[in-house]
Design an enzyme around this catalytic site. Sequence first.
Site, PDB file in Angstrom:
ATOM      1  N   GLU A 248       0.844  -1.212   0.000  1.00 14.79           N
ATOM      2  CA  GLU A 248       0.000   0.000   0.000  1.00 14.79           C
ATOM      3  C   GLU A 248       0.871   1.250   0.000  1.00 14.79           C
ATOM      4  O   GLU A 248       0.578   2.224  -0.694  1.00 14.79           O
ATOM      5  CB  GLU A 248      -0.950   0.008   1.200  1.00 14.79           C
TER       6      GLU A 248
ATOM      7  N   TRP B 101     -19.908  10.988 -21.096  1.00 10.55           N
ATOM      8  CA  TRP B 101     -20.395  10.990 -19.714  1.00 10.55           C
ATOM      9  C   TRP B 101     -21.773  11.607 -19.675  1.00 10.55           C
ATOM     10  O   TRP B 101     -22.112  12.463 -20.496  1.00 10.55           O
ATOM     11  CB  TRP B 101     -19.429  11.778 -18.819  1.00 10.55           C
TER      12      TRP B 101
ATOM     13  N   TRP C 159       1.884   1.708  -3.438  1.00  7.44           N
ATOM     14  CA  TRP C 159       0.852   2.307  -4.305  1.00  7.44           C
ATOM     15  C   TRP C 159       0.946   3.828  -4.201  1.00  7.44           C
ATOM     16  O   TRP C 159       0.847   4.550  -5.187  1.00  7.44           O
ATOM     17  CB  TRP C 159      -0.558   1.858  -3.888  1.00  7.44           C
TER      18      TRP C 159
ATOM     19  N   TRP D 240      -9.147   7.559  -8.506  1.00  2.00           N
ATOM     20  CA  TRP D 240     -10.317   7.798  -9.375  1.00  2.00           C
ATOM     21  C   TRP D 240     -10.105   7.216 -10.765  1.00  2.00           C
ATOM     22  O   TRP D 240     -11.002   6.582 -11.329  1.00  2.00           O
ATOM     23  CB  TRP D 240     -10.631   9.303  -9.455  1.00  2.00           C
TER      24      TRP D 240
ATOM     25  N   TRP E 254     -15.585  10.980 -14.037  1.00  2.62           N
ATOM     26  CA  TRP E 254     -14.791  10.736 -12.824  1.00  2.62           C
ATOM     27  C   TRP E 254     -14.185  12.022 -12.283  1.00  2.62           C
ATOM     28  O   TRP E 254     -13.929  12.139 -11.083  1.00  2.62           O
ATOM     29  CB  TRP E 254     -13.695   9.694 -13.113  1.00  2.62           C
TER      30      TRP E 254
ATOM     31  N   ASN F  80     -10.789   2.848   2.387  1.00  2.00           N
ATOM     32  CA  ASN F  80     -10.346   2.633   1.004  1.00  2.00           C
ATOM     33  C   ASN F  80     -11.297   1.757   0.191  1.00  2.00           C
ATOM     34  O   ASN F  80     -11.621   2.080  -0.960  1.00  2.00           O
ATOM     35  CB  ASN F  80      -8.947   2.010   0.995  1.00  2.00           C
TER      36      ASN F  80
HETATM   37  C1  LIG Z   1     -11.221   7.041  -5.376  1.00  2.21           C
HETATM   38  C2  LIG Z   1     -10.060   7.057  -4.413  1.00  2.21           C
HETATM   39  C3  LIG Z   1      -9.557   8.275  -3.949  1.00  2.21           C
HETATM   40  C4  LIG Z   1      -8.472   8.301  -3.063  1.00  2.21           C
HETATM   41  N1  LIG Z   1      -7.994   9.515  -2.638  1.00  2.21           N
HETATM   42  C5  LIG Z   1      -6.915   9.548  -1.796  1.00  2.21           C
HETATM   43  C6  LIG Z   1      -6.382  10.792  -1.358  1.00  2.21           C
HETATM   44  O1  LIG Z   1      -6.828  11.882  -1.741  1.00  2.21           O
HETATM   45  N2  LIG Z   1      -5.341  10.756  -0.487  1.00  2.21           N
HETATM   46  C7  LIG Z   1      -4.789   9.582  -0.037  1.00  2.21           C
HETATM   47  O2  LIG Z   1      -3.850   9.618   0.760  1.00  2.21           O
HETATM   48  N3  LIG Z   1      -5.255   8.402  -0.483  1.00  2.21           N
HETATM   49  C8  LIG Z   1      -6.307   8.346  -1.326  1.00  2.21           C
HETATM   50  N4  LIG Z   1      -6.784   7.135  -1.748  1.00  2.21           N
HETATM   51  C9  LIG Z   1      -6.079   5.910  -1.354  1.00  2.21           C
HETATM   52  C10 LIG Z   1      -6.590   5.242  -0.061  1.00  2.21           C
HETATM   53  O3  LIG Z   1      -7.966   5.122  -0.079  1.00  2.21           O
HETATM   54  C11 LIG Z   1      -6.161   5.986   1.194  1.00  2.21           C
HETATM   55  O4  LIG Z   1      -4.789   6.268   1.156  1.00  2.21           O
HETATM   56  C12 LIG Z   1      -6.433   5.133   2.428  1.00  2.21           C
HETATM   57  O5  LIG Z   1      -7.801   4.848   2.527  1.00  2.21           O
HETATM   58  C13 LIG Z   1      -5.957   5.863   3.661  1.00  2.21           C
HETATM   59  O6  LIG Z   1      -6.264   5.126   4.798  1.00  2.21           O
HETATM   60  P1  LIG Z   1      -5.129   4.548   5.733  1.00  2.21           P
HETATM   61  O7  LIG Z   1      -4.171   5.623   6.072  1.00  2.21           O
HETATM   62  O8  LIG Z   1      -5.807   3.862   6.848  1.00  2.21           O
HETATM   63  O9  LIG Z   1      -4.429   3.508   4.777  1.00  2.21           O
HETATM   64  P2  LIG Z   1      -3.536   2.210   5.051  1.00  2.21           P
HETATM   65  O10 LIG Z   1      -4.264   1.058   4.488  1.00  2.21           O
HETATM   66  O11 LIG Z   1      -3.085   2.120   6.438  1.00  2.21           O
HETATM   67  O12 LIG Z   1      -2.286   2.478   4.093  1.00  2.21           O
HETATM   68  C14 LIG Z   1      -1.122   3.186   4.543  1.00  2.21           C
HETATM   69  C15 LIG Z   1      -0.834   4.363   3.646  1.00  2.21           C
HETATM   70  O13 LIG Z   1      -0.551   3.925   2.323  1.00  2.21           O
HETATM   71  C16 LIG Z   1      -1.055   4.867   1.390  1.00  2.21           C
HETATM   72  N5  LIG Z   1      -2.059   4.200   0.553  1.00  2.21           N
HETATM   73  C17 LIG Z   1      -2.811   3.146   0.901  1.00  2.21           C
HETATM   74  N6  LIG Z   1      -3.583   2.764  -0.144  1.00  2.21           N
HETATM   75  C18 LIG Z   1      -3.304   3.604  -1.153  1.00  2.21           C
HETATM   76  C19 LIG Z   1      -3.763   3.722  -2.495  1.00  2.21           C
HETATM   77  N7  LIG Z   1      -4.658   2.875  -3.013  1.00  2.21           N
HETATM   78  N8  LIG Z   1      -3.270   4.715  -3.251  1.00  2.21           N
HETATM   79  C20 LIG Z   1      -2.348   5.566  -2.762  1.00  2.21           C
HETATM   80  N9  LIG Z   1      -1.873   5.499  -1.508  1.00  2.21           N
HETATM   81  C21 LIG Z   1      -2.334   4.530  -0.712  1.00  2.21           C
HETATM   82  C22 LIG Z   1      -1.681   6.006   2.184  1.00  2.21           C
HETATM   83  O14 LIG Z   1      -0.710   7.003   2.343  1.00  2.21           O
HETATM   84  C23 LIG Z   1      -1.997   5.328   3.502  1.00  2.21           C
HETATM   85  O15 LIG Z   1      -2.055   6.229   4.607  1.00  2.21           O
HETATM   86  C24 LIG Z   1      -7.871   7.083  -2.643  1.00  2.21           C
HETATM   87  C25 LIG Z   1      -8.384   5.880  -3.110  1.00  2.21           C
HETATM   88  C26 LIG Z   1      -9.467   5.857  -3.973  1.00  2.21           C
HETATM   89  C27 LIG Z   1      -9.998   4.549  -4.460  1.00  2.21           C
END
Ligand SMILES: Cc1cc2nc3c(=O)[nH]c(=O)nc-3n(C[C@H](O)[C@H](O)[C@H](O)COP(=O)(O)OP(=O)(O)OC[C@H]3O[C@@H](n4cnc5c(N)ncnc54)[C@H](O)[C@@H]3O)c2cc1C
Length: 480
Positions: free
Chosen positions: A288, A320, A291, A396, A373, A355
């Site tokens: 993650e 769209w 990512w 997105w 989107w 997420n």
């Molecule tokens: C439509 C959509 C919009 C999103 N917008 C954002 C946003 O604006 N900012 C944001 O930080 N994340 C975004 N994410 C990614 C992800 O949803 C969040 O990072 C995550 O939910 C944060 O929760 P956590 O800190 O508990 O994550 P954890 O699961 O604990 O992950 C640890 C860290 O890894 C990073 N991370 C995890 N998953 C992703 C991912 N898929 N993409 C990028 N980084 C990731 C984040 O920095 C997160 O804090 C988005 C995902 C989707 C599907």
Amino acid sequence: MSHHYQLIWFRQDLRIQDHAALWHATQAGPCIALVILSPKQWQLHDDAAIKIDFYLRQLKQLKQDLEALNIPLMVQTVDLWKGIPQFIENLLKHIPFQNIYANIEFGFNELKRDNAIHHILNLQQKQLILLQDRTLFPIASIRNQSNQPYQVFGAFKKTCYQRLEHGLPQCYPSPLQQLPIELNLTELTNTDIEQLRSVFQDQLRENTECEWKIGEAHALALLDQFVEEHLAEYKLARDFPAQSGTSQLSPYLNIGVLSIRQCLQALFRKQLGHFTIQSEGQQTWLDELLWREFYQHILFDFPQVSKHLPFKASTQNIEWRDDQESLKQWQQGLTGIPIVDAGMRQLLATGWMHNRVRMICAMFLSKNLLIDWRIGEQWFMQQLIDGDLAANNGGWQWCASTGTDAAPYFRVFNPVSQSNKFDPQGDYIRKWVPELKGLDAKTIHEPYAKNSSIKLNYPKPIVDLKLSRVRAIEAFKHSQ
Ligand SMILES: Cc1cc2nc3c(=O)[nH]c(=O)nc-3n(C[C@H](O)[C@H](O)[C@H](O)COP(=O)(O)OP(=O)(O)OC[C@H]3O[C@@H](n4cnc5c(N)ncnc54)[C@H](O)[C@@H]3O)c2cc1C
């Protein structure tokens, strides 16, 4: 006045510990710190009030932390970034600093802003020294065999793993206290942080401050707690929005209260900092973090994503739908699809969304409602406390099948199946959609499916899931 001050410019990196630019600046001589606040630019970038408030609260904390190091902080408002070069030029007349240190930001506008400042400083034989801090690996350093950026996560990740095998990126030491600086900066500080905060207060909902505490110590404690108590279960728990299975560190990573190196070091602490993966939870959390890394690199290598363009040019022609009413229902959590409404209401209430549910809500908008989107991306940005251009855009575009490594267009989540699978008892829905509190675990995902005349103060689905899925697939097929 000494001619040897270094200016350390904080941006999305409001911390003292493990800070690349701060460390390098303090090694070069006594420092003065600078933060430039740009409320009109925030508006242009759709930054959420909750995110701005979080930033300003952390900024107050940073000011105190810097004072303890005898580093004075100037807080200046320059409404738009295009005014910053002029501001720096003026500053040069008042403080004969040597160089400016800052951590690099990758967005198109950010790089343009910094180029203009480079130019001004170079004319005076000074430099804007940009450090790599936001990512684990320097941008433009993860390349394939043809020296091209990766467009697919799997291959990108593999190269990252190879790099990690050579050693984890190390944290920078904390800077030492410097001798006090005899300099009156009040004239150069035009911003009262509390006063600026009050501008955004009206847009804030209750309880946000107690939910999202500020401070490096707090963020590090959350990180430790997550690694100690939740990492082992992360692979299983992370997809279930009713559980606290994820770290919720994204707001802290986003404005840099926490660094990505600190996360990685904590992840491998039990292995004494060696890159040895010992559990599925550890591997999944690392992926993650990668990512996040991937989307940051994409933002730099493919600037079109900063400019409201799809990563895949072939998806430019999708027709769209313009459907303002459905859009509003989606935004307010009134679509009649409980899991979508729960997510959208969690977002409104807390500035954060799980997420798995972000994916469900984004796919529902871009596929079932066939709404552009970019409109959803903007709405998320306007609400999220962790709103980050790279991750939000990446997420997105993944859901809308327009991005790098995106879900193929014919893959359309069925939100009801997702809900059954990932919120099996309906607890997440019950929490955010209290109108459905009384329903059992079978009915709650699709309240009207078996009994369309049931009396509930809750809307019927605004769209037929099966028909809208077919409509989306057709629209994508025709645009190819
Ligand atoms: C439509 C959509 C919009 C999103 N917008 C954002 C946003 O604006 N900012 C944001 O930080 N994340 C975004 N994410 C990614 C992800 O949803 C969040 O990072 C995550 O939910 C944060 O929760 P956590 O800190 O508990 O994550 P954890 O699961 O604990 O992950 C640890 C860290 O890894 C990073 N991370 C995890 N998953 C992703 C991912 N898929 N993409 C990028 N980084 C990731 C984040 O920095 C997160 O804090 C988005 C995902 C989707 C599907």
